[in-house]
Design an enzyme around this catalytic site. Structure first.
Site, PDB file in Angstrom:
ATOM      1  N   ALA A 172       0.857  -1.178   0.000  1.00  0.00           N
ATOM      2  CA  ALA A 172       0.000   0.000   0.000  1.00  0.00           C
ATOM      3  C   ALA A 172       0.896   1.231   0.000  1.00  0.00           C
ATOM      4  CB  ALA A 172      -0.895   0.006   1.235  1.00  0.00           C
ATOM      5  N   MET A 173       0.305   2.389  -0.312  1.00  0.00           N
ATOM      6  CA  MET A 173       1.097   3.622  -0.322  1.00  0.00           C
ATOM      7  C   MET A 173       0.276   4.742   0.285  1.00  0.00           C
ATOM      8  SD  MET A 173       3.783   5.336  -1.056  1.00  0.00           S
ATOM      9  CE  MET A 173       3.849   7.084  -0.654  1.00  0.00           C
ATOM     10  N   GLU A 233      -0.890   2.545   7.075  1.00  0.00           N
ATOM     11  CA  GLU A 233      -0.995   3.692   6.162  1.00  0.00           C
ATOM     12  C   GLU A 233      -1.645   4.894   6.844  1.00  0.00           C
ATOM     13  OE1 GLU A 233       0.745   3.414   3.581  1.00  0.00           O
ATOM     14  OE2 GLU A 233       0.979   1.248   3.816  1.00  0.00           O
ATOM     15  N   HIS A 273       0.838   6.727   8.860  1.00  0.00           N
ATOM     16  CA  HIS A 273       1.692   7.567   7.995  1.00  0.00           C
ATOM     17  C   HIS A 273       1.093   8.958   7.759  1.00  0.00           C
ATOM     18  CE1 HIS A 273       5.103   5.302   6.733  1.00  0.00           C
ATOM     19  NE2 HIS A 273       4.442   4.346   6.115  1.00  0.00           N
TER      20      HIS A 273
HETATM   21 ZN   LIG Z   1       4.971   2.529   5.306  1.00  0.00          ZN
END
Ligand SMILES: [Zn+2]
Length: 1017
Positions: free
Chosen positions: A424-425, A459, A462
């Site tokens: 994932a981003m 994520e 983040h």
């Molecule tokens: Zn990461």
């Protein structure tokens, strides 16, 4: 970003996965009729060139030169099967494959070629050192000496000197705001772009240097005046030269350009999938981290150059477009029905976080505080988004409260991309996922949900760690990744206690220790400059070791101090960039005890590796010493490394409750701890919260082992798992005998808890696989018997019904996968029964999802089962289920099928290209596949590295999978020769050093322990 490796899904550390105790492979028979799945004639023409060498490696001196000269590699492979499976010996002769055209070059020619290559390399290195200024490789670069060193400027594409000599951009010009207009054409797979960048000149300069890669720039203007530009492709830089110094102030720099939508997984790339109606659909999406924003628009592509961004996207009416920010308007362009979406101006952020997507997606949404959370997927899978939506909302609420800073955007999209390489981003406001890591079908159990929840938690963390506060440069990537990894476990423990995430986090710490024990490891914070070095930072050290040292710190600080320090850090550096020391300073400020957090934590981020703590007890007096735990000490290392270790310990009088924990700070090489009274035994590193391995004197080990044999519950499960993990590691280091290891393992018969049992299976499995790959059948079979004697009754007692406890599912899947791989009749019968019922019910009757891979692997052993699985694989819309089918398909021992699976996943035709690392990992677990996989990787290296960047996580995983089970001199030479033949880019990868070190270590371990194993198993 969340890397994605096969071990992570669906059981993140499936130690017993992939039939490590697979039945002996059948002799390959290509004379058989073609099976019902389609294998093109092309598919079987693949000829590995050097299985010959590899097979030699199995018994290095068994083959003389003559044999070697005429035997085709594959035929020898067939012979090796024959040796392994005497009952089928006669069938071996039917295995006939073409002689590889170039497999017989005489050794002398090869040696000469290698010699010439080395000479060329040495001369080139000398020239590089001589001609390139030393400043090029320093942190500061060559800024100060520009004017006097024109002779060393690189030559740009046009032949003129390029006015910059460093991979890092000059700091004289900063971007402030980008307006990006893009028009992707999903028919021609190209796009046009216009970008205007408001820049601030902070130091007078004659040049503006920024990044651009793989695009055709048509026009450049600076304050509305057209300029020429220079390009230096190796560094992906362009420069605009001005005749006079630019005065300090703001200017507008504009670019018009065209480019292709990328065919790899980075930049602005095209992706496609086939919908349930059989129609091919296309989409365009982005993946910029770490260095690919420059492939979508010219930009200052370094994390410290934060700016605001406005994105406009032109698309056909049938598509939607998404970007980081909410859409503010759509305009009809009246050109062939085209429309333009415009998005709000973003918050200040780094280029690698910019994202946009053009696709046909459906979504569901829900509000949390001031944020609309939406989950997008292809229309066929729109019913699989609900779990992710609920989970994201719960976690967003948790983080909003925990960090005391609300998520700053009014929307948060989570999008499942059909073909996506990373796990994932975390693009700000537009998080992209693999379908497997976001979508959950009705049949998914909590076991599958654990993965989806983990990735979402990572994520979302983040959005604060990485997006709001960003590392200044990639050397401190761990500040992003270590933190997000730590927060993912911490948040799940709080919000989803029934997911038993603690077992998974413990495995992650063990995994980090194993990687960090190698000399090829690196400090958490490491100097990096080249793109390959930046890619390589996405590894176990940044993620898992980073998370482990944060856990250790949290466990050392007083209650609540870590939390307070984190809030302080986020508030101090909101929307800006940081280095490791900024985090430690924030935490030091809130620590009420005299602990100097910076002083302690620096020893964990600046040194590579971790300490081995040796405990010697004499009555109440305990001598403690520390040294670098290094598996291959031969290469030499700085053994003066000292860590500030917050040592924790418990003893026989109080050993289970958290309140039992005592702390001793070991900062010196050696120290003495005086206990208040007599104890029966001591156990250090309580609950394995610290990132170190502990060794006891002989009496210390015996006392602990005896205590466990008397009462299996005398220690928490993490401590028992850590004892097992540590004693195996110590035997690898030569500190304890294998006899002592087996002595500890004897207690396991009474063990019922998941963590120690799965750790024991994992460790035994690693040894089994090495023996198996050496064709040491007697020992491998003794190991099988040993495992059956220790785990057999537990295997038999497992149920095959639906289970709800994740911990029980984790244990059951590990035990049953082993049992079926060992061909225990009870297991294979049950698995076949479930598979047949599943087929008969037209897949409506569910196989418990934690048992699915075991069941599919048993089914894939027959031609019929394999073909049926392939059919199901092609039609399933449940990605989690599909991956389990794919692993089963790739676990086959039929060489034709192995080749087919490898080829199809590399060309991306029938198996998505994103799955190639998983396929190669699975194929390598078993004997037949691992020989082919290495050859396949070598011969397709160019193609592989076109898809997956050098140094990237995918490449790291591919190299580790193909080499980590070699344990002979021949294999070592083979691996060394191949990578050195690739030149600088290949041989200098850290993962190559790691691979070579691992093979050497395997060789040494075998030399040392084969005899013991023979006498003790
Ligand atoms: Zn990461």
């Amino acid at each position: 970003m969340e890397t994605f490796e096969s071990e992570r899904a669906p059981l993140p550390r499936n130690m017993i996965e992939n039939s490590m105790f697979e039945e002996e492979p059948d002799v390959v028979d290509l004379a058989k009729e073609s099976p019902s799945y389609h294998i093109d004639s092309d598919d079987v023409t693949y000829e590995p060139r050097s299985s010959r060498l590899l097979v030699r490696g199995l018994g290095e001196n068994d083959m003389d030169e003559d044999e070697e000269d005429y035997e085709s590699s594959a035929r020898l492979l067939g012979m090796s099967f024959m040796n392994r499976s005497s009952s089928q010996r006669s069938a071996a002769s039917s295995y006939t494959r073409q002689q590889p055209s170039n497999s017989c070059s005489p050794l002398s020619t090869k040696t000469t070629a290698v010699g010439v290559l080395i000479l060329v390399l040495v001369v080139s290195m000398f020239m590089v050192i001589y001609f390139v200024p030393s400043c090029t490789f320093t942190k500061k670069g060559c800024q100060k000496s520009n004017s006097s060193m024109s002779s060393i400027y690189p030559i740009s594409t046009s032949g003129e000197l390029f006015p910059w000599t460093d991979l890092r951009l000059p700091v004289s010009v900063h971007p402030v705001h980008y307006n990006i207009s893009l028009h992707p054409d999903l028919n021609s797979m190209t796009f046009q772009g216009n970008v205007s960048i408001v820049v601030l000149v902070v130091h007078e300069t004659k040049n503006i240097v920024l990044h651009s890669s793989d695009m055709n720039i048509i026009k450049v203007t600076f304050d509305d005046k057209e300029y020429r530009f220079l390009e230096y492709k190796p560094w992906q830089q362009i420069a605009i030269k001005f005749p006079e110094d630019l005065k300090k102030g703001q200017y507008v720099l504009k670019f018009s350009y065209k480019a292709n939508l990328s065919n790899s997984y980075d930049g602005f790339y095209n992706s496609s999938y086939v919908d349930t109606a059989g129609t091919k659909r296309v989409l365009a999406a982005t993946q910029f981290e770490p260095l690919a924003a420059r492939k979508a628009f010219p930009c200052f592509d370094e994390p410290a150059f934060k700016s605001t961004f406005v994105v406009k996207m032109t698309r056909e009416a049938k598509y939607i477009s998404l970007s980081n920010m909410p859409k503010i308007k759509t305009t009809d362009l009246n050109e062939n029905g085209l429309q333009e979406d415009e998005f709000e101006s973003s918050v200040k952020m780094s280029t690698y976080l910019v994202a946009f997507i053009v696709a046909e997606f459906s979504s569901h949404s829900k509000n949390v505080s001031k944020t609309t959370v939406s989950v997008y997927a292809v229309p066929d899978k729109k019913d699989q988004v609900h779990y992710a939506l609920e989970t994201a909302c719960k976690l967003l609420k948790f983080y909003n409260t925990f960090f005391e800073i609300e998520y700053p955007l009014s929307k948060l999209d989570l999008v499942a991309i059909p073909d996506f390489l990373a796990g994932a981003m975390e693009n700000w406001g537009l998080i992209t996922f693999r379908e497997t890591t976001l979508l959950v079908g009705n049949q998914s159990s909590r076991f599958d949900k654990q993965l989806v929840t983990s990735v979402i938690a990572h994520e979302l963390a983040h959005q604060w760690f990485g997006n709001l506060v960003t590392m200044r440069w990639w050397n401190d990537l761990w500040l992003n990744e270590g933190f997000a990894t730590y927060m993912q476990y911490m948040s799940i423990e709080n919000v989803f206690p029934d997911l038993d995430i603690d077992i998974e986090f413990l495995n992650v710490r063990f995994k980090a220790l194993a990687k960090d024990a190698l000399n090829s490891s690196h400090p958490v914070s490491t100097f990096v400059s080249t793109p390959e070095q930046v890619e390589e930072m996405f590894d176990s050290v940044s993620y898992e070791k980073g998370a482990s040292i944060l856990l250790m710190l949290n466990a050392t600080l007083r209650d609540g101090e870590f939390h307070k320090g984190v809030i302080e850090y986020l508030q101090n550096y909101n929307l800006s960039n940081t280095e490791s020391k900024d985090l430690w300073n924030s935490l030091s400020q809130v620590s009420k005890q005299s602990l100097n957090v910076s002083e302690m934590m620096n020893t964990w981020t600046v040194h590579k590796g971790f300490p081995l703590v040796t405990v010697k007890r004499n009555g109440p007096q305990v001598t403690l010493s520390q040294e670098h735990f290094l598996l291959n000490a031969e290469n030499g290392t700085d053994d003066s490394s000292l860590w500030h270790i917050p040592l924790t310990y418990v003893n026989d009088s109080c050993s289970v409750l958290r309140s039992c924990k005592q702390v001793f700070h070991l900062k010196d090489k050696e120290a003495t701890l005086q206990l208040p009274g007599q104890v029966k035994w001591l156990k250090f590193n309580f609950r394995s919260d610290g990132f170190y391995i502990v060794h006891y004197d002989e009496q210390g080990w015996s006392d602990l082992i005896s205590a466990l044999k008397v009462d299996v519950n005398v220690l928490p499960s993490e401590d028992k798992a850590a004892l097992i993990n540590n004693i195996f590691a110590l035997s690898r280091l030569g500190k304890v005998s294998f006899r002592q290891v087996l002595n500890l393992m004897d207690y396991i018969r009474n063990e019922t808890e998941t963590a120690p049992l799965t750790e024991a299976l994992s460790q035994l499995g690693q040894i089994y696989r090495l023996l198996d790959k050496r064709s040491d059948l007697n020992l491998a079979s003794s190991m099988t018997t040993y495992i059956e004697s220790h785990f057999g009754s537990l295997m038999e007692s497992q149920s095959w019904e639906v289970e709800t406890s994740v911990s029980k599912m984790t244990l059951r899947s590990a035990l049953l996968e082993t049992a079926c791989a060992l061909n225990r009749p009870n297991c294979t019968t049950q698995a076949r029964r479930l598979f047949d019922q599943w087929l008969a019910s037209n897949k409506t009757l569910q196989i418990p999802s934690d048992l699915m891979r075991t069941v599919f692997k048993v089914a894939a052993k027959t031609d019929e089962g394999w073909s049926k699985l392939l059919g199901s694989y092609k039609h399933s819309i449940y990605d989690t289920e599909k991956r389990k089918m794919l692993e089963a398909l790739a676990s086959t021992q039929d060489v034709r099928k192995i080749i087919w699976v490898l080829q199809k996943s590399l060309d991306g035709s029938e198996i998505q290209n994103q799955e190639f690392p998983l396929v190669i990992h699975t194929v390598c677990r078993d004997f037949a596949g691992y020989l082919y996989a290495w050859d396949f990787m070598k011969e397709n290296w160019e193609k592989i590295t076109q898809k997956f960047p050098i140094g990237s996580f995918a490449i790291q995983s591919i190299i580790t999978s193909t080499t980590s089970q070699f344990s002979t001199k021949t294999h070592l030479a083979e691996v060394q020769n191949f990578f050195s033949s690739l030149g600088a880019k290949g041989s200098q990868m850290r993962i190559v050093q790691e691979a070579i070190e691992t093979i050497k270590h395997n060789m040494r371990w075998m030399e040392k322990n084969l005899n013991t194993l023979q006498s003790w198993l």
